[in-house]
Design a protein around this motif. Structure first.
Motif, PDB file in Angstrom:
ATOM      1  N   ASP A 244       0.833  -1.201   0.000  1.00  0.00           N
ATOM      2  CA  ASP A 244       0.000   0.000   0.000  1.00  0.00           C
ATOM      3  C   ASP A 244       0.871   1.256   0.000  1.00  0.00           C
ATOM      4  O   ASP A 244       0.534   2.262  -0.641  1.00  0.00           O
ATOM      5  CB  ASP A 244      -0.934  -0.002   1.212  1.00  0.00           C
ATOM      6  N   TRP A 245       1.981   1.213   0.724  1.00  0.00           N
ATOM      7  CA  TRP A 245       2.922   2.344   0.755  1.00  0.00           C
ATOM      8  C   TRP A 245       3.485   2.577  -0.648  1.00  0.00           C
ATOM      9  O   TRP A 245       3.502   3.717  -1.147  1.00  0.00           O
ATOM     10  CB  TRP A 245       4.054   2.038   1.732  1.00  0.00           C
ATOM     11  N   LEU A 246       3.938   1.521  -1.290  1.00  0.00           N
ATOM     12  CA  LEU A 246       4.550   1.644  -2.620  1.00  0.00           C
ATOM     13  C   LEU A 246       3.564   2.203  -3.647  1.00  0.00           C
ATOM     14  O   LEU A 246       3.878   3.143  -4.378  1.00  0.00           O
ATOM     15  CB  LEU A 246       5.059   0.276  -3.085  1.00  0.00           C
TER      16      LEU A 246
ATOM     17  N   PHE B  99      -3.804  -0.045 -12.200  1.00  0.00           N
ATOM     18  CA  PHE B  99      -4.115   0.573 -10.906  1.00  0.00           C
ATOM     19  C   PHE B  99      -5.601   0.877 -10.731  1.00  0.00           C
ATOM     20  O   PHE B  99      -6.012   1.330  -9.667  1.00  0.00           O
ATOM     21  CB  PHE B  99      -3.264   1.831 -10.721  1.00  0.00           C
ATOM     22  N   VAL B 100      -6.386   0.656 -11.781  1.00  0.00           N
ATOM     23  CA  VAL B 100      -7.844   0.752 -11.639  1.00  0.00           C
ATOM     24  C   VAL B 100      -8.500  -0.590 -11.963  1.00  0.00           C
ATOM     25  O   VAL B 100      -9.711  -0.667 -12.122  1.00  0.00           O
ATOM     26  CB  VAL B 100      -8.443   1.851 -12.550  1.00  0.00           C
ATOM     27  N   SER B 101      -7.708  -1.637 -12.027  1.00  0.00           N
ATOM     28  CA  SER B 101      -8.212  -2.951 -12.425  1.00  0.00           C
ATOM     29  C   SER B 101      -8.648  -3.764 -11.205  1.00  0.00           C
ATOM     30  O   SER B 101      -7.812  -4.166 -10.384  1.00  0.00           O
ATOM     31  CB  SER B 101      -7.134  -3.719 -13.196  1.00  0.00           C
ATOM     32  N   ALA B 102      -9.948  -3.993 -11.082  1.00  0.00           N
ATOM     33  CA  ALA B 102     -10.448  -4.836  -9.994  1.00  0.00           C
ATOM     34  C   ALA B 102      -9.954  -6.271 -10.159  1.00  0.00           C
ATOM     35  O   ALA B 102      -9.710  -6.976  -9.183  1.00  0.00           O
ATOM     36  CB  ALA B 102     -11.974  -4.810  -9.967  1.00  0.00           C
TER      37      ALA B 102
ATOM     38  N   GLN C 102      -8.514   1.108  -3.069  1.00  0.00           N
ATOM     39  CA  GLN C 102      -9.558   2.138  -3.163  1.00  0.00           C
ATOM     40  C   GLN C 102      -9.774   2.613  -4.596  1.00  0.00           C
ATOM     41  O   GLN C 102     -10.909   2.902  -4.999  1.00  0.00           O
ATOM     42  CB  GLN C 102      -9.228   3.318  -2.260  1.00  0.00           C
ATOM     43  N   THR C 103      -8.714   2.680  -5.412  1.00  0.00           N
ATOM     44  CA  THR C 103      -8.884   3.195  -6.765  1.00  0.00           C
ATOM     45  C   THR C 103      -9.622   2.216  -7.667  1.00  0.00           C
ATOM     46  O   THR C 103     -10.499   2.635  -8.441  1.00  0.00           O
ATOM     47  CB  THR C 103      -7.525   3.612  -7.356  1.00  0.00           C
ATOM     48  N   PRO C 104      -9.349   0.901  -7.618  1.00  0.00           N
ATOM     49  CA  PRO C 104     -10.199  -0.029  -8.373  1.00  0.00           C
ATOM     50  C   PRO C 104     -11.662  -0.002  -7.937  1.00  0.00           C
ATOM     51  O   PRO C 104     -12.560  -0.136  -8.766  1.00  0.00           O
ATOM     52  CB  PRO C 104      -9.561  -1.395  -8.089  1.00  0.00           C
ATOM     53  N   VAL C 105     -11.924   0.176  -6.653  1.00  0.00           N
ATOM     54  CA  VAL C 105     -13.310   0.290  -6.184  1.00  0.00           C
ATOM     55  C   VAL C 105     -13.944   1.548  -6.768  1.00  0.00           C
ATOM     56  O   VAL C 105     -15.096   1.529  -7.236  1.00  0.00           O
ATOM     57  CB  VAL C 105     -13.379   0.317  -4.639  1.00  0.00           C
ATOM     58  N   LEU C 106     -13.205   2.646  -6.763  1.00  0.00           N
ATOM     59  CA  LEU C 106     -13.690   3.887  -7.374  1.00  0.00           C
ATOM     60  C   LEU C 106     -13.996   3.668  -8.857  1.00  0.00           C
ATOM     61  O   LEU C 106     -15.022   4.137  -9.365  1.00  0.00           O
ATOM     62  CB  LEU C 106     -12.642   4.987  -7.215  1.00  0.00           C
ATOM     63  N   GLN C 107     -13.136   2.938  -9.560  1.00  0.00           N
ATOM     64  CA  GLN C 107     -13.353   2.681 -10.985  1.00  0.00           C
ATOM     65  C   GLN C 107     -14.669   1.930 -11.212  1.00  0.00           C
ATOM     66  O   GLN C 107     -15.404   2.223 -12.159  1.00  0.00           O
ATOM     67  CB  GLN C 107     -12.190   1.877 -11.556  1.00  0.00           C
ATOM     68  N   LEU C 108     -14.978   0.958 -10.363  1.00  0.00           N
ATOM     69  CA  LEU C 108     -16.232   0.214 -10.499  1.00  0.00           C
ATOM     70  C   LEU C 108     -17.438   1.140 -10.327  1.00  0.00           C
ATOM     71  O   LEU C 108     -18.447   0.999 -11.031  1.00  0.00           O
ATOM     72  CB  LEU C 108     -16.280  -0.921  -9.476  1.00  0.00           C
ATOM     73  N   ILE C 109     -17.334   2.094  -9.400  1.00  0.00           N
ATOM     74  CA  ILE C 109     -18.432   3.048  -9.189  1.00  0.00           C
ATOM     75  C   ILE C 109     -18.565   3.977 -10.395  1.00  0.00           C
ATOM     76  O   ILE C 109     -19.675   4.289 -10.838  1.00  0.00           O
ATOM     77  CB  ILE C 109     -18.190   3.846  -7.894  1.00  0.00           C
ATOM     78  N   VAL C 110     -17.435   4.397 -10.946  1.00  0.00           N
ATOM     79  CA  VAL C 110     -17.456   5.248 -12.142  1.00  0.00           C
ATOM     80  C   VAL C 110     -18.013   4.480 -13.334  1.00  0.00           C
ATOM     81  O   VAL C 110     -18.803   5.009 -14.128  1.00  0.00           O
ATOM     82  CB  VAL C 110     -16.048   5.796 -12.449  1.00  0.00           C
ATOM     83  N   ASP C 111     -17.613   3.215 -13.487  1.00  0.00           N
ATOM     84  CA  ASP C 111     -18.131   2.383 -14.585  1.00  0.00           C
ATOM     85  C   ASP C 111     -19.649   2.260 -14.498  1.00  0.00           C
ATOM     86  O   ASP C 111     -20.357   2.308 -15.515  1.00  0.00           O
ATOM     87  CB  ASP C 111     -17.499   0.992 -14.538  1.00  0.00           C
TER      88      ASP C 111
ATOM     89  N   PHE D 157      -4.273  14.126  -5.849  1.00  0.00           N
ATOM     90  CA  PHE D 157      -5.109  13.030  -6.329  1.00  0.00           C
ATOM     91  C   PHE D 157      -4.556  11.724  -5.746  1.00  0.00           C
ATOM     92  O   PHE D 157      -3.604  11.150  -6.263  1.00  0.00           O
ATOM     93  CB  PHE D 157      -5.124  12.988  -7.859  1.00  0.00           C
ATOM     94  N   SER D 158      -5.160  11.308  -4.661  1.00  0.00           N
ATOM     95  CA  SER D 158      -4.692  10.123  -3.944  1.00  0.00           C
ATOM     96  C   SER D 158      -5.055   8.844  -4.698  1.00  0.00           C
ATOM     97  O   SER D 158      -6.182   8.667  -5.143  1.00  0.00           O
ATOM     98  CB  SER D 158      -5.319  10.088  -2.548  1.00  0.00           C
ATOM     99  N   VAL D 159      -4.078   7.953  -4.825  1.00  0.00           N
ATOM    100  CA  VAL D 159      -4.279   6.650  -5.455  1.00  0.00           C
ATOM    101  C   VAL D 159      -4.067   5.578  -4.396  1.00  0.00           C
ATOM    102  O   VAL D 159      -3.126   5.665  -3.602  1.00  0.00           O
ATOM    103  CB  VAL D 159      -3.287   6.440  -6.625  1.00  0.00           C
ATOM    104  N   GLY D 160      -4.915   4.567  -4.368  1.00  0.00           N
ATOM    105  CA  GLY D 160      -4.784   3.477  -3.410  1.00  0.00           C
ATOM    106  C   GLY D 160      -4.836   2.133  -4.104  1.00  0.00           C
ATOM    107  O   GLY D 160      -5.532   1.975  -5.111  1.00  0.00           O
ATOM    108  N   ARG D 161      -4.127   1.177  -3.561  1.00  0.00           N
ATOM    109  CA  ARG D 161      -4.043  -0.150  -4.187  1.00  0.00           C
ATOM    110  C   ARG D 161      -5.416  -0.792  -4.324  1.00  0.00           C
ATOM    111  O   ARG D 161      -5.701  -1.470  -5.320  1.00  0.00           O
ATOM    112  CB  ARG D 161      -3.119  -1.052  -3.354  1.00  0.00           C
TER     113      ARG D 161
END
Length: 706
Positions: A171-173, A549-552, A201-210, A195-199
């Motif tokens: 998660d740090w990396l 990085f947005v791939s669930a 959280q960002t794929p979860v965000l992508q699913l909501i955007v999709d 613009f914070s990116v998370g290992r």
């Protein structure tokens, strides 16, 4: 020595162990017949955390720069996170040095392991001492006593620590490297903020955007279906076939009117349905969101507080099963639970059944499903008071909410012993004009647990027909329109999306949603609990469109491998090497890629004028006028172009504008000629100068203000 995680656990452990307890220099000490002199200390959460980038390398400090990426420490460093944490650590270290056996009694999960071992590995000699593990499913006096009587070898659960540590480092990396990359790239294109990116959280965000995109792009279309109506029994025989034009539908209708329907098959099946499965944490969070409108984070807080009341078993579980012994205990205690929540019915299924009992699943999950403990809340359930969650940032949980969660979980557990629902399902298939139509009629013969829960059951008309029989049915056209996808709610994300893509852990799912919605503001939640991505959330996913990085799917594969580390079959370094490889690939791709974005930047990128003078502070950069536009309006200042230097001077000083010649004088001579400056009360004369800290000072001339 016993290491507890929370203050509230200490009293539970003292009660379970028995003996005489006293406070002693920040610890609790008691004499125990079997364990001897026992000291209980509390960690009060995470005392140790990963250090910030600047602690590894000077070039990672100060202003963010693309040429410092990727940031990959040769070895990760950990440190105490604050003064209070240092004080707590010193108490634990003192007691560890005195102890001849250590019992880890933090929360029985990955984070509990991480908290304990992050402390112990900092204490010289601690890891060489005998270490046992207290692994509890409930905090009742009986449960605690049983746990201490059956302490596990710490090696049984050590891999959970390895998994948690690997997850933390990954998660740090991802978080620090990709956040800096995306933020710098988007700021260069005129977007404000981080613009914070998370290992995860960002794929979860992508699913909501999709989901939002699918709703936005959906185009409603009409369709027609042909049904055969049985007027005698008032039922319809239907087909899944949709007809896309009205003309084709009218043709099919006319043809069907010329034909007789013939029964092709009739089958009847008696079914017995058990009550719903027992609750996992995710199930409860989804149910509470649907019933009460609670956020997943709040539900976790209510559960934790009620668990500490000793009424519920350990809440952070992803299991839906219990053990045979737990079933037997609940069976004998069920009448007490019935009385507590006022749900009387005859207990008929008192033998363990596979629908609720799975020893292997419980062992794999580390915990059983959420159930009431064998403690009678009795009148306390009525008289229960508001309570605070544990921790420094505690919040008040109303008594009514604790009652709601207890009743919900108790009712679900009691249904194990309720009668099954019994139904008779009749399936009929007919053919007309070469097309098959079907009917399924469900008749409930015994509502079973449904009647106890006062839930509706199906009792549908069943036609009395035989195979080969010709039927007089009336063809009809039913017009319909296609429906857009349903917008995600927090309940759906918690109950279905996280599970479908294997994202997060029971302890982190609610925190991930909380971060996306409340902290980062990438998603808004409307009054219906629906999740709607904000412009910032959409911009982030558009920038990272198509990347890992947005791939669930990739994140799910990562979670699978982390689970292997947890069971000892995976290797942390293999996982981390893969993470670094993907980060390096992302940096390489975005060095030239310019993703298309739908949002309009909120401000213009800063523009620098020609250099005015050398920087007096760092001696390496040059000073120039920097100007741009933000939400609040236009801005300008003089600044050094060396990214490592933070030296700036104002373009506007009070009501006066400082020209380039004035700034050049300041940079070269550290002082200006006498200037006529404008203030709120009129004009005045003064010299501007740089002090020893390179800040702007003034020397007024003797005549003062005019």
């Amino acid at each position: 020595m016993v290491i507890a995680e929370k203050h509230e656990q200490v009293a539970k452990y003292v009660a379970g162990l028995g003996g005489s307890a006293k406070k002693f220099n920040g610890a609790t000490q008691l004499e125990h017949g079997d364990l001897g002199t026992t000291t209980i200390v509390e960690a009060s959460g995470h005392l140790v955390g990963l250090v910030e980038p600047e602690k590894y390398d000077d070039k990672w400090a100060g202003s963010w720069r693309l040429d410092t990426l990727p940031m990959v420490p040769k070895e990760f460093k950990f440190a105490l996170t604050g003064k209070m944490e240092k004080k707590r650590f010193d108490i634990i270290q003192r007691e560890v040095k005195c102890a001849d056996q250590i019992v880890i009694a933090t929360d029985p999960d990955r984070e509990g392991e991480n908290i304990a071992y992050s402390i112990l590995e900092r204490i010289p000699g601690a890891m060489k001492k005998p270490i046992k593990r207290l692994w509890l499913n409930d905090l009742t006096q009986k449960g605690v006593a049983k746990g201490f009587a059956n302490l596990r070898d710490a090696r049984d659960t050590y891999n959970y620590f390895t998994e948690a540590r690997t997850r933390q480092e990954a998660d740090w990396l991802v978080g620090l490297n990709m956040t800096r990359l995306v933020t710098l790239k988007l700021q260069k294109r005129g977007f404000e903020g981080v613009f914070s990116v998370g290992r995860v959280q960002t794929p979860v965000l992508q699913l909501i955007v999709d989901n939002d995109n699918a709703i936005r792009d959906f185009k409603t279309q009409k369709y027609w279906k042909l049904v055969l109506h049985d007027s005698r029994n008032n039922v319809d025989y239907t087909t899944d076939k949709k007809i896309s034009t009205k003309a084709a539908a009218q043709t099919a209708l006319a043809a069907a009117r010329q034909q007789t329907a013939v029964v092709q098959s009739v089958s009847t099946e008696d079914k017995s349905t058990t009550a719903p499965k027992l609750y996992s944490l995710t199930d409860v969070q989804g149910e509470a969101a649907s019933q009460f409108g609670w956020s997943s984070t709040y539900t976790a807080d209510v559960l934790e507080t009620t668990h500490l009341t000793e009424w519920l078993t350990y809440p952070r579980t992803d299991a839906n099963y219990i053990t045979t012994n737990e079933f037997k205990g609940l069976a004998s205690f069920a009448p007490t639970i019935q009385s507590a929540i006022d749900l009387p019915f005859d207990l008929v299924n008192l033998q363990p059944r596979a629908a609720f009992i799975n020893e292997k699943a419980v062992q794999k999950a580390g915990h059983s499903a959420l159930t009431p403990t064998l403690v009678d809340p009795g009148l306390d359930l009525v008289n229960i008071q508001d309570a605070k969650t544990p921790g420094a940032h505690s919040k008040v949980i109303p008594a009514e909410d604790r009652r709601k969660i207890y009743r919900m979980i108790a009712r679900r557990a009691l249904m194990m012993f309720a009668p099954d629902m019994k139904t008779r399902v009749t399936s009929i298939e007919v053919e007309c004009d070469g097309q098959r139509y079907s009917l399924k009629a469900v008749k409930t013969t015994d509502a079973g647990f449904k009647s106890i829960l006062k839930e509706t059951v199906r009792n549908e008309q069943t036609p009395d027909v035989q195979e080969g029989q010709q039927l007089t049915l009336e063809p009809k056209l039913i017009e319909g329109t296609t429906k857009p996808p349903k917008r995600f709610t927090e309940a759906q994300v918690i109950k279905s999306i996280f599970t479908k893509y294997n994202l997060g852990t029971p302890a982190t799912k609610s925190e991930i949603l909380h971060t996306i919605v409340e902290v980062r503001r990438y998603v808004n939640k409307n009054t219906k609990g629906q999740l709607i991505p904000t412009e910032r959330g959409i911009t982030l996913t558009e920038f990272l469109r198509g990347s890992v990085f947005v791939s669930a799917k990739l994140t799910s594969a990562w979670e699978d491998y982390l689970a292997k580390i947890g069971d000892g079959s995976g290797k942390p370094q293999v996982f981390l090497d893969n993470v670094v490889k993907l980060i390096s690939g992302g940096l390489s791709h975005y060095s030239t890629a310019i993703p298309e974005l739908s949002a309009t930047p909120k401000y213009t990128a800063p523009v620098r004028s020609d250099a005015i003078a050398d920087c007096p502070k760092c001696k390496n950069g040059q000073i120039s006028l920097v100007s741009g536009e933000k939400n609040s309006g236009k801005y300008s200042f003089y600044g050094c172009d060396n990214e490592k230097c933070n030296f700036t001077l104002p373009h506007k000083f009070g009501a006066s504008v400082l020209e380039a010649d004035t700034i050049r004088q300041l940079c070269v001579n550290k002082i200006t000629d006498v200037l006529r400056l404008n203030g709120r009360k009129g004009s005045y004369q003064a010299r501007l100068k740089l002090n020893s800290k390179y800040k702007l000072d003034m020397d007024f001339v003797k005549e003062g203000r005019k």
